[in-house]
Design a protein around this motif. Structure first.
Motif, PDB file in Angstrom:
ATOM      1  N   ILE A   1      -4.841  -1.688  -3.910  1.00 11.81           N
ATOM      2  CA  ILE A   1      -3.391  -1.713  -4.119  1.00 11.81           C
ATOM      3  C   ILE A   1      -2.902  -0.299  -4.391  1.00 11.81           C
ATOM      4  CG2 ILE A   1      -1.515  -2.584  -5.562  1.00 11.81           C
ATOM      5  CD1 ILE A   1      -3.195  -5.051  -6.122  1.00 11.81           C
ATOM      6  N   ASP A   2      -1.837   0.090  -3.691  1.00 12.07           N
ATOM      7  CA  ASP A   2      -1.254   1.418  -3.887  1.00 12.07           C
ATOM      8  C   ASP A   2      -0.839   1.612  -5.346  1.00 12.07           C
ATOM      9  OD1 ASP A   2      -1.522   1.721  -1.174  1.00 12.07           O
ATOM     10  OD2 ASP A   2       0.624   1.583  -0.732  1.00 12.07           O
ATOM     11  N   GLU A   3      -1.147   2.798  -5.883  1.00 13.07           N
ATOM     12  CA  GLU A   3      -0.823   3.097  -7.282  1.00 13.07           C
ATOM     13  C   GLU A   3       0.646   2.902  -7.614  1.00 13.07           C
ATOM     14  OE1 GLU A   3      -2.078   7.047  -8.291  1.00 13.07           O
ATOM     15  OE2 GLU A   3      -4.197   6.534  -8.178  1.00 13.07           O
ATOM     16  N   ASP A   4       1.528   3.290  -6.710  1.00 10.72           N
ATOM     17  CA  ASP A   4       2.960   3.225  -7.016  1.00 10.72           C
ATOM     18  C   ASP A   4       3.649   1.994  -6.414  1.00 10.72           C
ATOM     19  OD1 ASP A   4       2.997   3.898  -4.351  1.00 10.72           O
ATOM     20  OD2 ASP A   4       4.221   5.699  -4.594  1.00 10.72           O
ATOM     21  N   ASP A   5       2.878   0.978  -6.112  1.00 17.72           N
ATOM     22  CA  ASP A   5       3.425  -0.239  -5.518  1.00 17.72           C
ATOM     23  C   ASP A   5       4.080  -1.087  -6.606  1.00 17.72           C
ATOM     24  OD1 ASP A   5       3.734  -2.901  -4.471  1.00 17.72           O
ATOM     25  OD2 ASP A   5       2.396  -2.310  -2.848  1.00 17.72           O
ATOM     26  N   ASP A   6       5.408  -1.176  -6.579  1.00 15.51           N
ATOM     27  CA  ASP A   6       6.152  -1.922  -7.601  1.00 15.51           C
ATOM     28  C   ASP A   6       6.000  -3.432  -7.473  1.00 15.51           C
ATOM     29  OD1 ASP A   6       7.115   0.465  -8.649  1.00 15.51           O
ATOM     30  OD2 ASP A   6       8.942   0.405  -7.446  1.00 15.51           O
ATOM     31  N   VAL A   7       5.568  -3.909  -6.310  1.00 16.65           N
ATOM     32  CA  VAL A   7       5.432  -5.346  -6.088  1.00 16.65           C
ATOM     33  C   VAL A   7       4.026  -5.829  -6.438  1.00 16.65           C
ATOM     34  CG1 VAL A   7       5.531  -7.190  -4.353  1.00 16.65           C
ATOM     35  CG2 VAL A   7       7.222  -5.340  -4.311  1.00 16.65           C
TER      36      VAL A   7
ATOM     37  N   PRO B   1      -1.817   7.953  -3.901  1.00 14.89           N
ATOM     38  CA  PRO B   1      -0.850   8.331  -2.857  1.00 14.89           C
ATOM     39  C   PRO B   1      -1.430   9.205  -1.746  1.00 14.89           C
ATOM     40  CG  PRO B   1       0.165   8.523  -5.012  1.00 14.89           C
ATOM     41  CD  PRO B   1      -1.294   8.235  -5.248  1.00 14.89           C
ATOM     42  N   LYS B   2      -2.378  10.067  -2.060  1.00 15.56           N
ATOM     43  CA  LYS B   2      -2.942  10.946  -1.025  1.00 15.56           C
ATOM     44  C   LYS B   2      -3.655  10.162   0.074  1.00 15.56           C
ATOM     45  CE  LYS B   2      -7.322  11.755  -3.391  1.00 15.56           C
ATOM     46  NZ  LYS B   2      -8.205  12.727  -4.002  1.00 15.56           N
ATOM     47  N   MET B   3      -3.949   8.882  -0.156  1.00 18.19           N
ATOM     48  CA  MET B   3      -4.636   8.064   0.842  1.00 18.19           C
ATOM     49  C   MET B   3      -3.682   7.167   1.639  1.00 18.19           C
ATOM     50  SD  MET B   3      -7.975   6.868  -1.287  1.00 18.19           S
ATOM     51  CE  MET B   3      -9.367   7.092  -0.219  1.00 18.19           C
ATOM     52  N   TYR B   4      -2.423   7.108   1.259  1.00 19.97           N
ATOM     53  CA  TYR B   4      -1.485   6.209   1.931  1.00 19.97           C
ATOM     54  C   TYR B   4      -1.464   6.491   3.427  1.00 19.97           C
ATOM     55  CZ  TYR B   4       0.378   5.134  -2.730  1.00 19.97           C
ATOM     56  OH  TYR B   4       0.528   4.749  -4.035  1.00 19.97           O
ATOM     57  N   GLY B   5      -1.567   5.434   4.213  1.00 21.35           N
ATOM     58  CA  GLY B   5      -1.534   5.554   5.664  1.00 21.35           C
ATOM     59  C   GLY B   5      -2.862   5.959   6.278  1.00 21.35           C
TER      60      GLY B   5
ATOM     61  N   ILE C   1      -9.152   4.477   3.051  1.00 21.33           N
ATOM     62  CA  ILE C   1      -8.981   3.331   2.147  1.00 21.33           C
ATOM     63  C   ILE C   1     -10.172   2.389   2.282  1.00 21.33           C
ATOM     64  CG2 ILE C   1      -7.570   1.304   1.646  1.00 21.33           C
ATOM     65  CD1 ILE C   1      -5.131   3.073   2.552  1.00 21.33           C
ATOM     66  N   TRP C   2     -10.563   2.076   3.508  1.00 20.75           N
ATOM     67  CA  TRP C   2     -11.727   1.216   3.728  1.00 20.75           C
ATOM     68  C   TRP C   2     -12.967   1.832   3.091  1.00 20.75           C
ATOM     69  CZ3 TRP C   2     -12.621  -3.603   4.831  1.00 20.75           C
ATOM     70  CH2 TRP C   2     -11.644  -4.352   5.474  1.00 20.75           C
ATOM     71  N   ASN C   3     -13.146   3.156   3.251  1.00 20.12           N
ATOM     72  CA  ASN C   3     -14.301   3.826   2.643  1.00 20.12           C
ATOM     73  C   ASN C   3     -14.285   3.666   1.126  1.00 20.12           C
ATOM     74  OD1 ASN C   3     -15.409   4.679   5.055  1.00 20.12           O
ATOM     75  ND2 ASN C   3     -14.414   6.682   4.987  1.00 20.12           N
ATOM     76  N   ARG C   4     -13.115   3.823   0.523  1.00 12.55           N
ATOM     77  CA  ARG C   4     -13.002   3.679  -0.936  1.00 12.55           C
ATOM     78  C   ARG C   4     -13.390   2.254  -1.358  1.00 12.55           C
ATOM     79  NH1 ARG C   4      -9.896   6.801  -4.578  1.00 12.55           N
ATOM     80  NH2 ARG C   4      -9.599   5.768  -6.570  1.00 12.55           N
ATOM     81  N   LEU C   5     -12.891   1.259  -0.621  1.00 10.25           N
ATOM     82  CA  LEU C   5     -13.201  -0.130  -0.964  1.00 10.25           C
ATOM     83  C   LEU C   5     -14.685  -0.432  -0.755  1.00 10.25           C
ATOM     84  CD1 LEU C   5     -10.074  -1.932   0.518  1.00 10.25           C
ATOM     85  CD2 LEU C   5     -10.476  -1.206  -1.838  1.00 10.25           C
ATOM     86  N   SER C   6     -15.257   0.091   0.318  1.00  6.34           N
ATOM     87  CA  SER C   6     -16.679  -0.169   0.571  1.00  6.34           C
ATOM     88  C   SER C   6     -17.565   0.545  -0.448  1.00  6.34           C
ATOM     89  CB  SER C   6     -17.061   0.202   1.995  1.00  6.34           C
ATOM     90  OG  SER C   6     -16.954   1.581   2.201  1.00  6.34           O
ATOM     91  N   GLN C   7     -17.146   1.726  -0.902  1.00 12.04           N
ATOM     92  CA  GLN C   7     -17.898   2.417  -1.949  1.00 12.04           C
ATOM     93  C   GLN C   7     -17.892   1.595  -3.227  1.00 12.04           C
ATOM     94  OE1 GLN C   7     -16.051   6.274  -2.120  1.00 12.04           O
ATOM     95  NE2 GLN C   7     -17.140   7.014  -0.305  1.00 12.04           N
TER      96      GLN C   7
END
Length: 112
Positions: free
Chosen positions: A57-63, A90-94, A99-105
């Motif tokens: 989940i994005d850090e600044d995601d208000d929802v 935020p540096k990973m947005y888009g 993002i997949w690498n972060r989740l798999s790690q």
């Protein structure tokens, strides 16, 4: 045990919603509900006990980056699965591959 990173389709990250666009969060909730239903229909309760969903989940995601949203996600996903939330900076947005690498790690830290 298995870990399953969960990531919305790439267009969800490249088309960030704005405060005046309330449709997109509803679409995301519906997609997650459909995914959870399909997962539950195609796996046994015993199999689901060995699955971990890692939800980015994005850090600044208000929802979606709220306590209420985390609880809602846990209620949508089958009760037998473990749910882990991973913050996406935020540096990973888009950058879907990053993002997949972060989740798999995260999955590897939990299971390997």
């Amino acid at each position: 045990s298995k870990a399953t990173p969960v990531l919305p389709p790439a267009d969800e990250y490249t088309n960030q919603y704005t405060s005046n666009n309330t449709e997109q969060p509803d679409v995301c909730w519906e997609r997650l509900s459909q995914f959870a239903a399909s997962f539950a229909e195609t796996t046994s309760a015993k199999d689901r006990e060995n699955v971990e969903f890692i939800v980015g989940i994005d850090e600044d995601d208000d929802v979606f980056n709220t306590i209420d949203a985390n609880q809602r996600i846990r209620k949508i996903l089958p009760i037998e699965v473990k749910v882990v939330f991973e913050s996406i900076p935020p540096k990973m947005y888009g950058k879907v591959c990053q993002i997949w690498n972060r989740l798999s790690q995260r999955a590897n830290r939990d299971f390997i």
